[in-house]
Scaffold this motif. Structure first.
Motif, short mmCIF file in Angstrom:
data_model
loop_
_atom_site.label_atom_id
_atom_site.label_comp_id
_atom_site.label_asym_id
_atom_site.label_seq_id
_atom_site.Cartn_x
_atom_site.Cartn_y
_atom_site.Cartn_z
N LEU A 32 0.86 -1.29 0.08
CA LEU A 32 0.04 -0.01 -0.03
C LEU A 32 0.88 1.20 0.04
O LEU A 32 2.01 1.41 0.60
CB LEU A 32 -0.78 0.00 1.21
N ASN A 33 0.60 2.30 -0.78
CA ASN A 33 1.30 3.61 -0.87
C ASN A 33 0.36 4.52 -0.01
O ASN A 33 -0.74 4.57 -0.51
CB ASN A 33 1.46 3.94 -2.31
N VAL A 34 0.73 4.99 0.94
CA VAL A 34 0.02 5.67 1.88
C VAL A 34 0.67 7.16 2.07
O VAL A 34 1.81 7.40 2.47
CB VAL A 34 -0.22 5.25 3.22
N ASP A 35 -0.35 8.18 2.01
CA ASP A 35 -0.04 9.65 2.42
C ASP A 35 -0.87 9.94 3.37
O ASP A 35 -2.06 9.75 3.52
CB ASP A 35 -0.22 10.51 0.99
N THR A 36 -0.57 10.57 4.61
CA THR A 36 -1.36 10.70 5.61
C THR A 36 -1.10 12.17 6.05
O THR A 36 -0.10 12.90 6.12
CB THR A 36 -0.96 9.79 6.62
N VAL A 37 -2.21 12.68 6.59
CA VAL A 37 -2.13 14.05 7.30
C VAL A 37 -3.11 13.91 8.44
O VAL A 37 -4.28 13.42 8.64
CB VAL A 37 -2.86 15.09 6.17
N ARG A 38 -2.28 14.63 9.56
CA ARG A 38 -2.97 14.54 10.86
C ARG A 38 -4.12 15.74 10.75
O ARG A 38 -3.50 16.92 10.83
CB ARG A 38 -2.00 14.55 11.96
N LEU A 39 -5.26 15.55 10.99
CA LEU A 39 -6.18 16.55 11.06
C LEU A 39 -6.31 17.37 12.36
O LEU A 39 -6.43 18.55 12.64
CB LEU A 39 -7.64 16.05 10.53
N GLU A 40 -6.33 16.47 13.46
CA GLU A 40 -6.53 17.01 14.72
C GLU A 40 -6.22 15.68 15.66
O GLU A 40 -6.08 14.56 15.26
CB GLU A 40 -7.73 17.77 15.31
N GLN A 41 -6.20 15.87 16.86
CA GLN A 41 -5.61 14.79 17.88
C GLN A 41 -6.71 13.54 17.52
O GLN A 41 -7.89 13.61 17.73
CB GLN A 41 -6.07 15.05 19.44
N GLY A 50 -4.48 5.88 -3.75
CA GLY A 50 -5.21 7.08 -4.64
C GLY A 50 -6.69 6.96 -4.21
O GLY A 50 -7.51 7.81 -4.38
N GLN A 51 -7.13 6.10 -3.00
CA GLN A 51 -8.53 6.38 -2.25
C GLN A 51 -8.37 6.97 -1.23
O GLN A 51 -7.44 6.98 -0.06
CB GLN A 51 -9.25 4.97 -2.10
N SER A 52 -9.12 7.88 -0.90
CA SER A 52 -9.29 8.64 0.14
C SER A 52 -10.16 8.44 1.22
O SER A 52 -10.94 7.85 1.27
CB SER A 52 -9.70 10.27 0.04
N PHE A 53 -9.47 8.09 2.72
CA PHE A 53 -10.22 7.86 3.99
C PHE A 53 -9.88 8.87 5.06
O PHE A 53 -8.78 9.43 5.21
CB PHE A 53 -9.55 6.42 4.26
N GLU A 54 -10.95 9.07 5.73
CA GLU A 54 -10.72 9.68 7.19
C GLU A 54 -10.86 8.74 8.29
O GLU A 54 -12.15 7.94 8.14
CB GLU A 54 -11.84 10.96 7.24
N VAL A 55 -10.03 8.72 9.15
CA VAL A 55 -10.09 7.60 10.03
C VAL A 55 -9.70 8.18 11.43
O VAL A 55 -9.05 9.23 11.55
CB VAL A 55 -9.10 6.48 10.15
N SER A 56 -10.37 7.51 12.57
CA SER A 56 -9.97 8.12 14.10
C SER A 56 -9.25 6.93 14.52
O SER A 56 -9.72 5.94 14.32
CB SER A 56 -11.09 8.66 14.65
N VAL A 57 -8.31 7.13 15.50
CA VAL A 57 -7.35 6.17 16.09
C VAL A 57 -7.56 6.46 17.53
O VAL A 57 -7.08 7.51 18.20
CB VAL A 57 -6.16 5.99 15.48
N LYS A 58 -7.89 5.53 18.51
CA LYS A 58 -7.96 5.80 19.90
C LYS A 58 -6.97 4.52 20.67
O LYS A 58 -7.44 3.48 20.39
CB LYS A 58 -9.35 5.70 20.44
N ASP A 59 -6.12 4.90 21.33
CA ASP A 59 -5.32 4.19 22.25
C ASP A 59 -5.76 3.70 23.29
O ASP A 59 -6.52 4.28 24.17
CB ASP A 59 -4.24 5.04 22.57
#
Length: 164
Positions: A32-41, A50-59
């Motif tokens: 997988l080729n991945v480009d990532t941008v942190r939007l907020e915490q 080439g496909q766009s996803f918005e995800v949340s990650v919680k520890d």
């Protein structure tokens, strides 16, 4: 960086390499080729092949994370690269032999033979490639054999200790 990720009963070998414009993930047999941008915490925008996803990650602790995309939520457990390559963290009971995954020098020994340890507790600090790496217990247990002392130089595969 290499590590193991667990989703339910599924196990994945993951390798992440930084490349121009993002990261390349080798996820078991898939690249997988991945480009990532942190939007907020805890929220990220990902461009994956080439496909766009918005995800949340919680520890959620103990190397586990809840990853949400839309209405889908998955719990992912990640095993520390040193422990994963050594084969530790994969044994939930029985004997777990912790070995050096690369040559290095033992800076500090954080446990002693016979000591009870908790999952995630530091066992030794190994200096490798000018970096200090704390090797953690892959699970709770008792150190039944300690094979190193401070100042020892270890080769790849050298036994560090055994947890039972």
């Amino acid at each position: 960086m290499k590590f193991k990720a667990f989703h339910g009963e599924n196990e994945h070998d993951v390798e992440v390499k930084e490349v121009e414009g993002g990261y390349r993930l080798n996820l078991s047999e898939e690249v997988l080729n991945v480009d990532t941008v942190r939007l907020e915490q805890g929220f990220y925008s990902l461009l994956i092949n080439g496909q766009s996803f918005e995800v949340s990650v919680k520890d959620i602790g103990k190397n586990s994370f809840t990853v949400r995309h839309g209405s889908y939520a998955r719990t992912i457990k990640v095993i520390d690269p040193l422990a994963a390559v050594a084969g530790a963290g994969l044994h939930q009971s029985g004997r777990a032999e912790i070995t050096a995954i690369m040559p290095g020098r033992v800076l500090r020994v954080l446990v002693e033979s016979g000591q009870a340890v908790a999952e995630g507790q530091g066992l030794i600090v190994l200096e490798a490639m000018k970096m200090e790496n704390e090797v953690e217990a892959p699970r709770a247990g008792k150190v039944s054999e300690l094979s190193v002392k401070e100042g020892d130089t270890l080769e790849t595969g050298a036994k560090i200790l055994i947890i039972e």
